[in-house]
Design a protein around this motif. Structure first.
Motif, PDB file in Angstrom:
ATOM      1  N   HIS A   1      -3.106   3.627   8.308  1.00 44.13           N
ATOM      2  CA  HIS A   1      -4.449   3.644   8.897  1.00 44.13           C
ATOM      3  C   HIS A   1      -5.579   3.943   7.913  1.00 44.13           C
ATOM      4  CE1 HIS A   1      -2.909   7.773   9.163  1.00 44.13           C
ATOM      5  NE2 HIS A   1      -4.163   8.177   9.165  1.00 44.13           N
TER       6      HIS A   1
ATOM      7  N   VAL B   1      -5.977  -1.036   9.077  1.00 45.09           N
ATOM      8  CA  VAL B   1      -6.647   0.076   8.400  1.00 45.09           C
ATOM      9  C   VAL B   1      -7.883   0.488   9.190  1.00 45.09           C
ATOM     10  CG1 VAL B   1      -8.017   0.671   6.358  1.00 45.09           C
ATOM     11  CG2 VAL B   1      -5.776  -0.408   6.086  1.00 45.09           C
TER      12      VAL B   1
ATOM     13  N   LEU C   1      -7.339  -5.739   4.763  1.00 47.35           N
ATOM     14  CA  LEU C   1      -6.939  -4.366   5.107  1.00 47.35           C
ATOM     15  C   LEU C   1      -7.285  -4.048   6.554  1.00 47.35           C
ATOM     16  CD1 LEU C   1      -7.995  -2.591   1.797  1.00 47.35           C
ATOM     17  CD2 LEU C   1      -5.665  -2.764   2.687  1.00 47.35           C
TER      18      LEU C   1
ATOM     19  N   ALA D   1      -6.902   3.312   3.540  1.00 48.64           N
ATOM     20  CA  ALA D   1      -6.585   2.686   2.260  1.00 48.64           C
ATOM     21  C   ALA D   1      -7.761   2.845   1.306  1.00 48.64           C
ATOM     22  CB  ALA D   1      -6.280   1.200   2.457  1.00 48.64           C
TER      23      ALA D   1
ATOM     24  N   LYS E   1       0.828  -1.195   0.000  1.00 43.49           N
ATOM     25  CA  LYS E   1       0.000   0.000   0.000  1.00 43.49           C
ATOM     26  C   LYS E   1       0.871   1.257   0.000  1.00 43.49           C
ATOM     27  CE  LYS E   1      -3.878  -1.988  -0.217  1.00 43.49           C
ATOM     28  NZ  LYS E   1      -4.711  -1.793  -1.423  1.00 43.49           N
TER      29      LYS E   1
END
Length: 464
Positions: free
Chosen positions: A156, A202, A197, A158, A151
Motif C-alpha cells: 500500500h 499503492v 503504482l 511505495a 517492490k
C-alpha cells in the motif's frame, strides 16, 4: 533501514525449476531501496528467481550504504555474512563508490573474495556482473513481471525516485562523490511509474531524491509530455500532476528532501487544497548563519523562520520534518544556543538530530576547532530533550480531532496506522482501537477516519 529479501512477489505463473536464484540484501536509505527495486525488477524481467535463503541462492547481491561510519560497518558486516553463508557475492551501492586514502577500493581491500563491485544506481553494471557469474535463462518470462516492477515496500505504499545525484557540495556530505551531480528523470517516465503504482494498489506515494526542489535544474526545466499534455520538468508542475493523478485513485502523495527554495512556496497551496499531503521533509541541518556557512548550506536561520511561518499561514495543518547536526566543527556554545532558540520558535513537528560524525572524504573534517565527541553527544541529547517537549505539545493539540489514517498493520487489539503527519519508519504512528460496530473492521492498506483520544511525545491513540 535494511531489507533482507527472502521471497519474490506472487506471480501468475511459476518460473521454470532450473531458473537461477539470486539472494538480495538491501541496506540504506529509501533512494537505495529504489535502486534495489530496479535491480530486482530487471532480474525478474530476465527470468531470475529470488532465493529464500543464502543457502538456496546461486549468487547474492548486497546493496550497501556508505554515508556514515555506522552504515559502512553494517554494510561490511552484511557482505561478510553473505560471503560466509554463500560465497558468491556482488556488491553495489554507495559503499562501492568509496575509496580509502590510497585510492583503493574499500570493499575489495576488506573482502577480497567479492566477485564484483559497482557504485550506486548502476542497474546495467549490476546486471552485467550477474550475467558474468550467473548466466541468464534462455527464455525470459516477461509475464512474471508486474507493470509497477518489483517492490520491497508493503503493497500500500511505495517510493518514487525523481532524480539521482546532487549539485550541492555540503562540507559534511560525500553523496555527490558517490552518486554524482543532479540527473532528473524524464517527467513522462515518472508519471507512468506513478500511474502503474496506483493501479497496483499503492495508496501512498513517497517522492524522494537527493534534492527534490532542484528537479529539472539540470535539463533547464525542459518541456515534457504526459497524456498528451505539455508538462515542464519542474518540481511545481510535477507535484501538481502527481496530485491530480493521486486524486483519481484516492491516494496520498508525500514529499521528502525538499530544500526551502522560493518556488516551494507554490507547493503549499496544493497542500492546503488537499492535492498532496500537508507534509514537508526539509533538511535544515542548523540555524546559525556561521555554522550554515561552514556547512556550505543555503539560507540562514532567520530566512527559514520566515518561510516556515509563511508556509503555516498558508496551510495551518502543515507538518514539517527536519534533521539537524549538533557539534559540527567549530560550533560554539553560543551558536548551539542559537539553534535551540530557533527550534523553540520554529516548533518543528518531526525532528531528528545527529551528533556530527566525521565521514572519510568530507571537507568538514579539515575545519578548525572540532567539537569533542562527548560534547557532541551531550548537545544532541539537549536538542532531542527540547524536541520531545515541542512534539508532546503539538501532538496534544490534536486530541479530539478527526483524522484520516492509513492502516499499516492489524491485530486483535486493533490497528496501527499513520496520519498525513507520519511518514513510514521515521515518524510516529496512530494506534487505532477496533471499531465497535460488528460490520466495520480495520484493513491493512485502507484509509479510516478516526477520532484522536490521547497522545504522548511521539504517537497518537484513536478510536475508529
Amino acid at each position: 533501514m535494511s531489507n533482507v529479501i527472502s521471497a519474490a512477489p506472487a506471480a501468475p505463473a511459476a518460473a521454470p525449476a532450473v531458473a537461477p536464484k539470486v539472494g538480495f540484501v538491501s541496506l540504506g536509505c529509501p533512494k537505495a531501496l529504489v535502486d534495489s527495486e530496479q535491480i530486482l525488477t530487471q532480474l525478474r524481467a530476465e527470468g531470475y528467481e529470488t532465493a529464500k535463503s543464502y543457502q538456496g541462492a546461486d549468487l547474492v547481491i548486497v546493496n550497501t550504504c556508505g554515508f556514515i561510519d555506522a552504515a559502512v560497518q553494517e554494510s561490511l558486516d552484511a557482505i561478510g555474512e553473505a560471503l560466509s553463508e554463500n560465497g558468491k557475492v556482488i556488491v553495489t551501492g554507495c559503499l562501492g563508490a568509496k575509496k580509502d586514502a590510497d585510492g583503493d577500493d574499500i570493499i575489495h581491500k576488506i573482502h577480497p573474495k567479492v566477485l564484483e563491485v559497482t557504485g550506486p544506481h548502476a542497474v546495467g553494471e549490476v546486471m552485467f556482473a550477474v550475467h558474468k557469474h550467473l548466466p541468464k535463462p534462455h527464455a525470459p518470462f516477461f509475464d512474471l513481471l508486474p507493470p509497477q516492477g518489483v517492490k520491497l515496500t508493503p503493497k500500500h505504499f511505495a517510493y518514487l525516485k525523481i532524480s539521482e545525484g546532487c549539485n550541492h557540495r555540503c562540507s559534511f556530505c560525500i553523496i555527490p562523490s558517490m552518486r554524482g551531480d543532479l540527473v532528473s528523470r524524464p517527467i513522462a517516465d515518472i508519471m507512468l511509474e506513478a500511474e502503474n503504482l496506483f493501479k497496483a494498489g499503492v495508496k501512498e506515494l513517497l517522492v524522494i531524491s537527493q534534492d527534490t526542489s532542484a528537479y529539472g535544474v539540470d535539463v533547464k526545466f525542459r518541456m515534457g509530455f504526459w497524456n498528451g499534455k505539455p508538462v515542464k520538468t519542474h518540481m511545481t508542475q510535477l507535484v501538481t500532476a502527481l496530485g491530480e493523478l493521486a486524486a483519481q485513485y484516492g491516494a496520498w502523495v508525500r514529499l521528502h528532501y525538499v530544500y526551502p527554495y522560493p518556488h516551494v512556496d507554490h507547493i503549499i497551496p496544493l497542500m492546503a487544497e488537499g492535492k498532496v499531503l500537508p507534509y514537508l521533509d526539509v533538511p535544515l541541518q542548523h540555524a546559525h548563519p556561521d555554522v550554515l556557512k561552514r556547512m556550505k548550506r543555503p539560507a540562514s536561520g532567520e530566512k527559514n523562520i520566515e518561510r516556515i511561518q509563511a508556509w503555516r499561514a498558508m496551510c495551518p495543518d502543515l507538518t514539517i520534518r527536519s534533521t539537524f547536526i549538533a557539534g559540527f566543527p567549530g560550533e560554539t556554545e553560543a551558536e548551539f544556543e542559537y539553534l535551540l532558540d530557533f527550534l523553540k520558535e520554529a516548533e518543528i513537528d518531526r525532528l531528528g538530530c545527529f551528533a556530527y560524525s566525521p565521514v572519510e572524504g568530507a571537507t568538514a573534517n579539515a575545519l578548525d576547532n572540532p567539537v569533542p565527541e562527548e560534547l557532541r553527544e551531550e548537545r544532541r541529547g539537549r536538542v532531542m530533550q527540547l524536541q520531545e517537549e515541542i512534539s508532546k505539545k503539538r501532538l496534544q493539540a490534536k486530541v479530539g480531532k478527526t483524522m484520516r489514517v492509513l492502516i499499516d498493520s492489524v491485530d486483535r487489539n486493533g490497528g496501527v496506522g499513520r496520519s498525513s503527519a507520519d511518514a513510514p519508519e521515521i515518524d510516529g504512528v496512530v494506534y487505532v482501537k477496533p471499531p465497535y460496530e460488528p460490520h466495520k473492521k480495520l484493513v491493512v492498506g485502507e484509509f479510516v477516519d478516526v477520532t484522536i483520544t490521547a497522545s504522548d511525545a511521539h504517537d497518537l491513540w484513536a478510536a475508529a
